[in-house]
Each structure stands twice: as structure tokens, then as C-alpha cells.
Design an enzyme around this catalytic site. Structure first.
Site, mmCIF file in Angstrom:
data_model
loop_
_atom_site.group_PDB
_atom_site.id
_atom_site.type_symbol
_atom_site.label_atom_id
_atom_site.label_comp_id
_atom_site.label_asym_id
_atom_site.label_seq_id
_atom_site.Cartn_x
_atom_site.Cartn_y
_atom_site.Cartn_z
ATOM 1 N N GLU A 183 -15.223 13.713 9.867
ATOM 2 C CA GLU A 183 -15.533 15.039 10.410
ATOM 3 C C GLU A 183 -16.574 15.057 11.528
ATOM 4 O O GLU A 183 -17.636 15.681 11.393
ATOM 5 C CB GLU A 183 -15.942 15.977 9.277
ATOM 6 C CG GLU A 183 -14.799 16.242 8.326
ATOM 7 C CD GLU A 183 -15.050 17.395 7.356
ATOM 8 O OE1 GLU A 183 -16.168 17.939 7.325
ATOM 9 O OE2 GLU A 183 -14.105 17.741 6.630
ATOM 10 N N GLU A 275 -8.384 14.732 3.908
ATOM 11 C CA GLU A 275 -9.154 15.644 3.055
ATOM 12 C C GLU A 275 -8.621 17.059 3.189
ATOM 13 O O GLU A 275 -8.429 17.552 4.297
ATOM 14 C CB GLU A 275 -10.637 15.607 3.453
ATOM 15 C CG GLU A 275 -11.536 16.471 2.588
ATOM 16 C CD GLU A 275 -12.973 16.468 3.089
ATOM 17 O OE1 GLU A 275 -13.484 15.373 3.412
ATOM 18 O OE2 GLU A 275 -13.569 17.559 3.178
#
Length: 350
Positions: A183, A275
């Protein structure tokens, strides 16, 4: 660890400072390997690894040794500085056999009390869990879980050390994939690309044929959460082979705009959803199973591999186990120890 619509800083999935459930994993008594593990043992019969063998990117899809497209489905650990005690022989037996998971993502946080505080310890934990998953014939995504700061270049030298140490131990195995930056946020795609092109050769030095997973801008949203989209990657791809681009979503926060982007991007780029959650971007709140199922249907149609967040007993609704299950040592199999999201995702995995 989640993406935020509109570009605000996201905290989803992480155990925030002061969490009364952020239980330290220091005293779990788990053994760690003292020597390189290798890949000497054959994969268990009928396991995902036995079925598909070494993976590679073929065109824009993930394929097995036979060249056929593969969709992996599995779970991500929470941060091992908090929830190492959820990753036991019993819990991983359940994940492999009762849930039918193909893949386990092992999340090594860099900050927040993670790798930077004790590199040797956190490398050993990751290696131990890789061994356990391998014994069960699962694939493993080795997740370099940098989150704050969001620029992966802040941790480049640490990343090089970590991936060198992991590939020294496991680089001869057929079941490892490497997620080199979780991320990225608040940083340009060109900077993320530059980081990837510096770190990928380090992975390749120890594991030449492994699939490498590259996090994308704005909490791995292809840039959507910071006002861009997948076109910036299409126009300026990472200069490396056998890679895939990472997309994350949280169904209660990320509706049609994000779903449509995943649909578009997966027609032009190799994509792996490392995810996702059925809740909001922080891994909390009510589950949106309707939108989650729409994502799962799209990913099934296109053979996009996915990993759910997260395999722990954190108090948040996104953790699959009820609070206290890990400390009690189960129950792992069946549904009696699971939250609502855990029951739902176990059923979809089966």
C-alpha cells in the site's frame, strides 16, 4: 491498511497504538529455523502446490507449471508483532484442510513495532511461517508491509536486507511470491516504479523465477484513492518480467467505481488482489457481503487471485476469529470460533 476514498490517510487493518487486543507475540514459544529451509520435501498430495507447481505470469494472468491459468484464494496474517500466536500448526492445519486455502500472506510490518525494531527476529518469524505453510502445500506471499511512511523508498535498504535474507533461506522453493511494498501512499507512481526496479533485482538474485507483486499508488488502488487510475501504470509499466500489480479493496467503502477499475485494469495488466475486506477501509464496521460477492464473482470470472484480511482474533470485524481464540489455542476448524466475516469467507474458500 486500507484505501481511503478521497485520498485521506488510511489506517485500516492495522492494530492502532493503544489497542487492548494488540497482543505481543514475543512469548509464543514458537521455534524458528536455524538454517536455510530449502525445498527438499515434496508437496503433500492433492495440495495446491502439488497441483500447480511453480507459478509464472503468462500474459496478464497467473499460471501454473502446465501453463493453465490459476486462481489462488487465501488469507493474510495480521502483523506478526501482534498476532504471531495466531499462526500455529493447528490454525494452519485448519486453513489448509478445513478452509481449503491455496495461499497464506505473511505480513511483516516494517514500522509500528515491526521489522525495524528487530530485523533478525521478524525475519525468523516470517521464515518459520513460510516453512509451516510449505509443509501444508500452500503458496506463500511474503508481504513487506510498509504502510507509514507511505513512500516505499523510505525503507529501500531494509527491504533489500529482508528479501536477501528470505531468498537465502527459501529462494529454491516453488511456492513463494514476493509482495515488495504494501500500500504505497502519498507518493507518485514513478517513485514506486523506481523503487520496484531497484528491489526486484535483489529478489531475482536469490529467486530468479519467482512472481513479484508490485504495490500500486494510493493504498494499492491503482491510484484511484488519490485521483488517478490504472492508466498511469499502463503508460509506464515496471521494467521487469514475471510481475503482477497489486489491488486492494474494502467492500463497504469501495463500490462500483473501484470494482469497475479492477474490471478494466485486469484486461490490460496482470493483477493480484493481495488484500481485501468485507467491511470498511479500516477493517471495521458492518460487512457488505453483497458488494463483496460482486468482487468475488468478477475475480472468479477473470481468474484473479485474492487474499482476505485477516487471519487473527483482533477485535475488528475484519479479523476472522472471535477475540481470545488465538490465545486459547482454538477452536480453529469449523465455525464456532469465527466472526461473521470469518464464516462467510471460509464458506467462499471452500
Amino acid at each position: 491498511m486500507a484505501l481511503l476514498a478521497g485520498g485521506a490517510v488510511a489506517v485500516g487493518g492495522t492494530a492502532l497504538a493503544g489497542d487492548d487486543t494488540a497482543i505481543a507475540g514475543d512469548d509464543t514459544g514458537q521455534s524458528v529455523p536455524e538454517a536455510p529451509s530449502g525445498a527438499a520435501a515434496a508437496a503433500p498430495a492433492a495440495s495446491p502446490l502439488a497441483e500447480h507447481g511453480a507459478l509464472e505470469v503468462c500474459g496478464i494472468r497467473l499460471c501454473g507449471e502446465d501453463g493453465q491459468e490459476v486462481q489462488l484464494r487465501g488469507m493474510s496474517s495480521h502483523g506478526t508483532q501482534w498476532f504471531e500466536h495466531c499462526l500455529t500448526d493447528g490454525s494452519l492445519d485448519a486453513l489448509a484442510d478445513d478452509w481449503g486455502a491455496d495461499v497464506l500472506r505473511v505480513s511483516t510490518y516494517v514500522q509500528e513495532g515491526g521489522y525495524e525494531t528487530d530485523p533478525e527476529r521478524f525475519t525468523d518469524i516470517a521464515s518459520r511461517v513460510i516453512d509451516q505453510a510449505t509443509e501444508r502445500g500452500m503458496y506463500v506471499v511474503v508481504d513487506w508491509h510498509q504502510l507509514s511512511p507511505g513512500d516505499p523508498n523510505a525503507n529501500t535498504e531494509r527491504a533489500k536486507k529482508f528479501f536477501t535474507d528470505i531468498t537465502d533461506r527459501h529462494g529454491d522453493q516453488d511456492n513463494i511470491l514476493y509482495e515488495i511494498a504494501n500500500e504505497p501512499n502519498g507518493v507518485s507512481w514513478s517513485s514506486i516504479k523506481s523503487y520496484a526496479e531497484e528491489v526486484i533485482p535483489v529478489v531475482r538474485a536469490g529467486d530468479p523465477d519467482a512472481v513479484v507483486l508490485v504495490g500500486t499508488r494510493a493504498w494499492s488502488s491503482f491510484g484511484l484513492s488519490e485521483g488517478s487510475d490504472e492508466q498511469e501504470i499502463v503508460n509506464n509499466p515496471v521494467d521487469a518480467d514475471n510481475i503482477m500489480y497489486v489491488f486492494h479493496f474494502y467492500a463497504a467503502s469501495h463500490g462500483d467505481y473501484y470494482l469497475n477499475a479492477l474490471d478494466r485494469a485486469s484486461d490490460r495488466l496482470p493483477v493480484f488482489v493481495t488484500e481485501f475486506g468485507t467491511q470498511d477501509y479500516s477493517g471495521e464496521g458492518a460487512n457488505d457481503f453483497t458488494m463483496s460477492q460482486r468482487y468475488l464473482d468478477l475475480m472468479a470470472e477473470k481468474n484473479i487471485s485474492w487474499i482476505n484480511w485477516n487471519f487473527s482474533d483482533d477485535w475488528r470485524s475484519g479479523a476472522v476469529f472471535n477475540v481470545g481464540v488465538c490465545a486459547a489455542g482454538g477452536p480453529w476448524a469449523g465455525t464456532s470460533g469465527l466472526k461473521e466475516a470469518g464464516v462467510w469467507i471460509r464458506d467462499r474458500m471452500n
